[in-house]
Design a protein around this motif. Sequence first.
Motif, PDB file in Angstrom:
ATOM      1  N   THR A   1     -43.170 -74.567 -73.058  1.00 47.02           N
ATOM      2  CA  THR A   1     -42.552 -74.193 -71.793  1.00 47.02           C
ATOM      3  C   THR A   1     -41.078 -74.564 -71.830  1.00 47.02           C
ATOM      4  O   THR A   1     -40.725 -75.699 -72.149  1.00 47.02           O
ATOM      5  N   LEU A   2     -40.237 -73.585 -71.527  1.00 41.90           N
ATOM      6  CA  LEU A   2     -38.792 -73.750 -71.589  1.00 41.90           C
ATOM      7  C   LEU A   2     -38.189 -73.727 -70.182  1.00 41.90           C
ATOM      8  O   LEU A   2     -38.716 -73.067 -69.290  1.00 41.90           O
ATOM      9  N   PRO A   3     -37.061 -74.392 -70.021  1.00 40.36           N
ATOM     10  CA  PRO A   3     -36.394 -74.419 -68.709  1.00 40.36           C
ATOM     11  C   PRO A   3     -35.580 -73.146 -68.464  1.00 40.36           C
ATOM     12  O   PRO A   3     -34.376 -73.189 -68.225  1.00 40.36           O
ATOM     13  N   LEU A   4     -36.250 -71.996 -68.575  1.00 39.55           N
ATOM     14  CA  LEU A   4     -35.613 -70.697 -68.407  1.00 39.55           C
ATOM     15  C   LEU A   4     -36.505 -69.807 -67.549  1.00 39.55           C
ATOM     16  O   LEU A   4     -37.728 -69.916 -67.609  1.00 39.55           O
ATOM     17  N   SER A   5     -35.884 -68.880 -66.821  1.00 40.55           N
ATOM     18  CA  SER A   5     -36.658 -67.855 -66.121  1.00 40.55           C
ATOM     19  C   SER A   5     -37.215 -66.889 -67.179  1.00 40.55           C
ATOM     20  O   SER A   5     -36.777 -66.906 -68.337  1.00 40.55           O
ATOM     21  N   GLN A   6     -38.144 -66.029 -66.779  1.00 40.22           N
ATOM     22  CA  GLN A   6     -38.670 -65.053 -67.730  1.00 40.22           C
ATOM     23  C   GLN A   6     -37.554 -64.131 -68.232  1.00 40.22           C
ATOM     24  O   GLN A   6     -37.543 -63.782 -69.412  1.00 40.22           O
ATOM     25  N   GLU A   7     -36.652 -63.757 -67.359  1.00 40.19           N
ATOM     26  CA  GLU A   7     -35.546 -62.895 -67.771  1.00 40.19           C
ATOM     27  C   GLU A   7     -34.675 -63.588 -68.820  1.00 40.19           C
ATOM     28  O   GLU A   7     -34.305 -62.986 -69.835  1.00 40.19           O
ATOM     29  N   GLN A   8     -34.349 -64.860 -68.584  1.00 38.98           N
ATOM     30  CA  GLN A   8     -33.525 -65.602 -69.536  1.00 38.98           C
ATOM     31  C   GLN A   8     -34.271 -65.801 -70.856  1.00 38.98           C
ATOM     32  O   GLN A   8     -33.684 -65.681 -71.938  1.00 38.98           O
ATOM     33  N   ALA A   9     -35.559 -66.110 -70.784  1.00 37.27           N
ATOM     34  CA  ALA A   9     -36.360 -66.318 -71.993  1.00 37.27           C
ATOM     35  C   ALA A   9     -36.451 -65.027 -72.808  1.00 37.27           C
ATOM     36  O   ALA A   9     -36.323 -65.043 -74.033  1.00 37.27           O
TER      37      ALA A   9
ATOM     38  N   GLU B   1     -34.100 -75.800 -78.064  1.00 36.99           N
ATOM     39  CA  GLU B   1     -32.769 -76.381 -78.243  1.00 36.99           C
ATOM     40  C   GLU B   1     -31.704 -75.511 -77.579  1.00 36.99           C
ATOM     41  O   GLU B   1     -30.830 -75.984 -76.870  1.00 36.99           O
ATOM     42  N   LYS B   2     -31.796 -74.213 -77.806  1.00 34.54           N
ATOM     43  CA  LYS B   2     -30.840 -73.277 -77.222  1.00 34.54           C
ATOM     44  C   LYS B   2     -30.985 -73.245 -75.690  1.00 34.54           C
ATOM     45  O   LYS B   2     -29.979 -73.255 -74.964  1.00 34.54           O
ATOM     46  N   ALA B   3     -32.214 -73.258 -75.192  1.00 33.04           N
ATOM     47  CA  ALA B   3     -32.461 -73.213 -73.746  1.00 33.04           C
ATOM     48  C   ALA B   3     -31.939 -74.463 -73.058  1.00 33.04           C
ATOM     49  O   ALA B   3     -31.355 -74.392 -71.974  1.00 33.04           O
ATOM     50  N   GLU B   4     -32.134 -75.616 -73.689  1.00 31.66           N
ATOM     51  CA  GLU B   4     -31.699 -76.870 -73.075  1.00 31.66           C
ATOM     52  C   GLU B   4     -30.187 -77.042 -73.137  1.00 31.66           C
ATOM     53  O   GLU B   4     -29.632 -77.824 -72.373  1.00 31.66           O
ATOM     54  N   ALA B   5     -29.520 -76.302 -74.014  1.00 29.66           N
ATOM     55  CA  ALA B   5     -28.066 -76.385 -74.118  1.00 29.66           C
ATOM     56  C   ALA B   5     -27.378 -75.580 -73.020  1.00 29.66           C
ATOM     57  O   ALA B   5     -26.182 -75.703 -72.817  1.00 29.66           O
ATOM     58  N   LYS B   6     -28.132 -74.755 -72.333  1.00 31.24           N
ATOM     59  CA  LYS B   6     -27.556 -73.908 -71.271  1.00 31.24           C
ATOM     60  C   LYS B   6     -27.260 -74.697 -70.026  1.00 31.24           C
ATOM     61  O   LYS B   6     -27.888 -75.609 -69.676  1.00 31.24           O
TER      62      LYS B   6
END
Length: 152
Positions: free
Chosen positions: A34-42, A147-152
């Motif tokens: 699970t990533l800290p992104l919306s479905q659109e961002q993911a 890593e990329k998602a958390e850097a946002k």
Amino acid sequence: MTNPRIDNGYSEHQARKPVGQTSSVGFQVGVRRTLPLSQEQAWRLLTSPEGLSWWLGGLSALQLEPGQRFFSKEGTSGELRIVKPLEQLRLSWQRAGWEQASTLQIRLLAAAGGRTTISFHQEKLKDANVREQMKLYWEEVLARLTEKAEAK
């Protein structure tokens, strides 16, 4: 004469299949995070040139449409079968040197707090060793995405 209704556990142990093996699709593996992104961002991250390079390898281009074939610089090839933007990709996926293609399904699932779970499920793998290799591969892909998602 032994009673077939009495089982001391030995025959059950012998009949067990290795982890990840099924009778219908051979060996399979699934990993998710699970990533800290919306479905659109993911979806954008997963299908961006950088994201595609992490799970498909280097591509000159790829149209996300069913029937599109791909061949990466690393020798991975396949064909997109199902494309549901923001939700699912299903494709054949074959590494260089493999005798047959596997089936790869990627799902994006809405999670609490506006987050998204990305799931990689691969089936029709040759054996337990390939299953373990692919488990490590998909875990690495998810680590890069995280890593990329958390850097946002």
